[in-house]
Design a protein around this motif. Structure first.
Motif, mmCIF file in Angstrom:
data_model
loop_
_atom_site.group_PDB
_atom_site.id
_atom_site.type_symbol
_atom_site.label_atom_id
_atom_site.label_comp_id
_atom_site.label_asym_id
_atom_site.label_seq_id
_atom_site.Cartn_x
_atom_site.Cartn_y
_atom_site.Cartn_z
ATOM 1 N N SER A 84 1.023 -1.394 -0.034
ATOM 2 C CA SER A 84 0.343 -0.112 -0.139
ATOM 3 C C SER A 84 1.098 1.179 0.177
ATOM 4 O O SER A 84 0.681 2.380 -0.504
ATOM 5 C CB SER A 84 -0.534 0.138 1.286
ATOM 6 O OG SER A 84 -1.766 -0.957 1.432
ATOM 7 N N GLY A 85 1.957 1.050 0.578
ATOM 8 C CA GLY A 85 3.242 2.369 0.562
ATOM 9 C C GLY A 85 4.073 1.892 -0.587
ATOM 10 O O GLY A 85 3.074 1.656 -1.697
ATOM 11 N N THR A 86 4.950 2.191 -1.275
ATOM 12 C CA THR A 86 5.499 2.985 -2.016
ATOM 13 C C THR A 86 6.746 1.406 -2.272
ATOM 14 O O THR A 86 7.617 1.771 -2.156
ATOM 15 C CB THR A 86 5.598 4.369 -2.405
ATOM 16 O OG1 THR A 86 6.770 4.837 -1.224
ATOM 17 C CG2 THR A 86 4.875 4.789 -3.245
ATOM 18 N N VAL A 87 6.917 0.940 -1.245
ATOM 19 C CA VAL A 87 8.244 -0.128 -0.770
ATOM 20 C C VAL A 87 8.657 -0.887 -2.493
ATOM 21 O O VAL A 87 9.428 -0.604 -2.282
ATOM 22 C CB VAL A 87 7.808 -1.004 0.124
ATOM 23 C CG1 VAL A 87 8.609 -2.067 0.798
ATOM 24 C CG2 VAL A 87 7.251 -0.216 1.169
ATOM 25 N N TYR A 88 7.857 -1.405 -2.422
ATOM 26 C CA TYR A 88 8.124 -2.313 -3.477
ATOM 27 C C TYR A 88 7.773 -1.706 -5.157
ATOM 28 O O TYR A 88 8.927 -1.953 -6.167
ATOM 29 C CB TYR A 88 6.905 -3.356 -3.575
ATOM 30 C CG TYR A 88 7.158 -4.613 -2.619
ATOM 31 C CD1 TYR A 88 8.593 -4.814 -2.522
ATOM 32 C CD2 TYR A 88 5.392 -5.318 -1.934
ATOM 33 C CE1 TYR A 88 8.356 -5.317 -1.516
ATOM 34 C CE2 TYR A 88 6.028 -5.278 -1.009
ATOM 35 C CZ TYR A 88 7.284 -6.292 -0.798
ATOM 36 O OH TYR A 88 7.365 -6.906 0.087
ATOM 37 N N SER A 89 6.788 -0.626 -5.208
ATOM 38 C CA SER A 89 6.530 -0.316 -6.972
ATOM 39 C C SER A 89 7.676 -0.148 -7.919
ATOM 40 O O SER A 89 8.165 -0.404 -9.046
ATOM 41 C CB SER A 89 5.490 0.537 -6.783
ATOM 42 O OG SER A 89 4.243 0.170 -5.914
ATOM 43 N N THR A 90 8.816 0.996 -6.840
ATOM 44 C CA THR A 90 9.919 1.482 -8.120
ATOM 45 C C THR A 90 11.258 0.242 -8.443
ATOM 46 O O THR A 90 10.617 -0.069 -9.229
ATOM 47 C CB THR A 90 10.369 2.376 -7.654
ATOM 48 O OG1 THR A 90 10.971 2.070 -6.175
ATOM 49 C CG2 THR A 90 10.047 3.972 -7.296
ATOM 50 N N ASP A 91 10.686 -1.228 -7.590
ATOM 51 C CA ASP A 91 11.077 -1.673 -7.781
ATOM 52 C C ASP A 91 11.410 -2.200 -8.507
ATOM 53 O O ASP A 91 12.052 -2.896 -9.367
ATOM 54 C CB ASP A 91 12.136 -2.196 -6.302
ATOM 55 C CG ASP A 91 13.163 -1.761 -5.398
ATOM 56 O OD1 ASP A 91 13.874 -0.656 -5.999
ATOM 57 O OD2 ASP A 91 13.447 -1.922 -4.124
ATOM 58 N N VAL A 92 9.952 -2.971 -8.818
ATOM 59 C CA VAL A 92 9.139 -4.061 -9.670
ATOM 60 C C VAL A 92 8.988 -2.701 -11.349
ATOM 61 O O VAL A 92 9.392 -3.904 -12.033
ATOM 62 C CB VAL A 92 7.888 -4.528 -9.036
ATOM 63 C CG1 VAL A 92 7.098 -5.122 -10.309
ATOM 64 C CG2 VAL A 92 7.427 -4.535 -7.862
ATOM 65 N N ALA A 93 8.785 -1.391 -11.017
ATOM 66 C CA ALA A 93 8.482 -0.826 -11.556
ATOM 67 C C ALA A 93 10.717 -0.856 -13.000
ATOM 68 O O ALA A 93 10.779 -1.258 -13.924
ATOM 69 C CB ALA A 93 8.474 0.454 -11.909
ATOM 70 N N ASP A 94 11.421 -0.221 -11.882
ATOM 71 C CA ASP A 94 13.051 -0.587 -12.531
ATOM 72 C C ASP A 94 13.072 -1.923 -12.998
ATOM 73 O O ASP A 94 13.865 -2.372 -14.067
ATOM 74 C CB ASP A 94 13.846 -0.677 -11.502
ATOM 75 C CG ASP A 94 13.468 0.703 -10.799
ATOM 76 O OD1 ASP A 94 12.938 1.805 -12.009
ATOM 77 O OD2 ASP A 94 14.552 0.783 -9.943
ATOM 78 N N HIS A 95 12.516 -3.285 -12.445
ATOM 79 C CA HIS A 95 12.661 -4.706 -12.840
ATOM 80 C C HIS A 95 12.430 -4.878 -13.846
ATOM 81 O O HIS A 95 12.783 -5.713 -14.890
ATOM 82 C CB HIS A 95 12.833 -6.016 -11.860
ATOM 83 C CG HIS A 95 13.120 -7.216 -11.937
ATOM 84 N ND1 HIS A 95 14.603 -7.966 -11.408
ATOM 85 C CD2 HIS A 95 12.542 -8.748 -12.534
ATOM 86 C CE1 HIS A 95 14.960 -8.238 -11.717
ATOM 87 N NE2 HIS A 95 13.574 -9.216 -12.338
ATOM 88 N N ALA A 96 11.221 -4.095 -14.367
ATOM 89 C CA ALA A 96 9.938 -4.703 -15.978
ATOM 90 C C ALA A 96 11.058 -4.151 -16.750
ATOM 91 O O ALA A 96 10.902 -4.709 -18.155
ATOM 92 C CB ALA A 96 8.855 -4.208 -15.546
#
Lengths: 304, 304
Positions: A84-96
């Motif tokens: 719900s926070g932004t913990v994962y979003s940038t890492d997942v986007a970078d990985h994609a």
């Protein structure tokens, strides 16, 4: 005060039913449960029956498909998740984006070539495909999908997307139908949650609409893709390649994929950076502290 | 009219001196030379002596370190290169970003893990490092370096750069000294041309200033890095990783690198996309057509 979690009390390594039974049988039975990742345990009626004292579930995973939210709501169990926070979003986007560049520019295939010492012998080269100008269809324009779009715009990609409703805040072209999106895209990126409608959202039909030069990237959930159909399409050259961080039956990766040079595979590591681990630890502790102080969770899925 | 190039006339496969001698000995000796890549032939005094009829050299490579520009200028030989246009820049920039994501997020290492079938057996995971917030020091802010900066800004990286003079058009922090840049960076990207000053611009001193968490990306030229020192730093854990498209003695890649999991290597393919090949073909033909029509080259290095 020593830590009173079940692990520190010596229950580590027990099978789940015994672990839950021990947590329920204590004089001060467990009031909160932390569920690690999406595949270690399902929080459903039988889980909640086993530890009826649990009033709060915190999931460290990036999805909620392993939590029966209706059952939790019915019992008044609050649920919070790290994503719900932004913990994962940038890492997942970078990985994609990393997977997409790798597939298009054949980085991992080149890596194997170099490490086998073949360069001086064969002198082969691998012809990749340019990022700029590629039409990228993103399925699910949530926080992760939006960050993928922002990154790929910097490479000159043209962004399309599929979501239930068009977003007013973006100028990307919206498709209400995934098949239509596929037909107008060179790349499909699966960035949606897994639910009933999204199961096998990448079907044979969608793969055929994407076509023989098309590439699929999956950082959503394994079952978002009909894996058997995708493997068939890759074998028959009906699509050009795939970048996959997740699989339908993890940790099993179909052996047919192992020898494909046009496929890039990682083992569900899109969220694994040391920075996100430390953010996650902070988010988990903050949510538990809030719960035990009688305050609302910080990153709730279900209301307190 | 049949093509009258030396290859079509049957000189393919001859060693360079015989190839040049044949081109010079024809009744209509060669007036233009197309040099493929940076390592197939050096255009120097002896090359120009061998075919004195050549008045125009076109290089399909992305650099001019294999062309003696002073010698060409002295003899009035015009020189044009493909990289004066934008044929290569975006592809090289994309590849640099791909290498960086791969090193930070351990994509190729994960790939090897999955393809060996180890996931169900070991259950290991690889902890990567986040892109966002990384301070990236770009050496050489030309067309390629600028495109790398633009892309990495979208990931939340902080851009620093080294160049002879600060650029008025950018707000990135300028360092006139590479050692100082390294000390203030988490990642160094070599995107400069190879000349006397840039030879071994990444020295032991610079690597030590970068430090044990630092990463080096090279899409410039192999000899921009003191390769032996870099390998030593990688072995001793004095830097954290490297992404390399080029090497000091290509196609030889030091075998010590083959087994390193924190290194990503491709075989000088940063410019190899099918789109750039077709752009290159068009640029080459357009330059030759201009030359043979008595017009100025389209993408000149030395004035007509």
């Amino acid at each position: 005060m020593p830590c009173r979690c079940s692990l520190c009390r010596g229950d580590a390594g027990k099978p789940l039913p015994a672990f839950l039974a021990a947590a329920a049988a204590r004089p001060d039975p467990a009031r909160a449960a932390v569920v690690v990742g999406g595949y270690s345990a399902r929080v459903d009626a039988s889980f909640l029956d086993a530890v009826p004292s649990v009033r709060f579930v915190f999931s460290t995973g990036a999805g909620v498909d392993h939590i029966d939210l209706h059952e939790c709501a019915r019992r008044g169990v609050a649920v919070a998740v790290a994503n719900s926070g932004t913990v994962y979003s940038t890492d997942v986007a970078d990985h994609a984006v990393g997977l997409l560049i790798d597939v298009l520019r054949r980085v991992s295939a080149a890596e194997r070539f170099v490490r086998r010492g073949l360069w001086p012998v064969q002198g082969d080269y691998l012809l990749g495909s340019k990022l700029g100008g590629k039409r990228v269809g993103i399925i699910g324009l949530g926080s992760i999908g939006s960050l993928i779009a922002k990154r790929l715009e910097a490479f000159g990609c043209i962004i399309h997307y599929n979501s239930r409703k068009p977003r007013d805040s973006v100028s990307y072209r919206h498709f209400s139908n995934v098949r239509d999106l596929a037909a107008e895209s060179d790349v499909l990126v699966v960035a949606c949650a897994l639910n009933k409608e999204a199961h096998h959202i990448i079907s044979k039909d969608v793969l055929d609409a994407l076509g023989k030069d098309g590439i699929v990237i999956n950082i959503g959930r394994g079952p978002n893709i009909d894996e058997a159909e995708m493997i068939r399409a890759l074998k028959e050259g009906r699509i050009a390649g795939a970048g996959l961080d997740i699989f339908e039956n993890e940790p099993k990766v179909p052996a047919e994929l192992w020898s494909m040079d046009n496929v890039v595979m990682t083992h569900h590591i899109a969220v694994f950076t040391s920075e996100s681990r430390s953010d996650l630890r902070d988010t988990t502790i903050a949510n538990l502290e809030a719960f035990f102080s009688g305050k609302p969770p910080l990153t709730p899925v279900l209301p307190w």
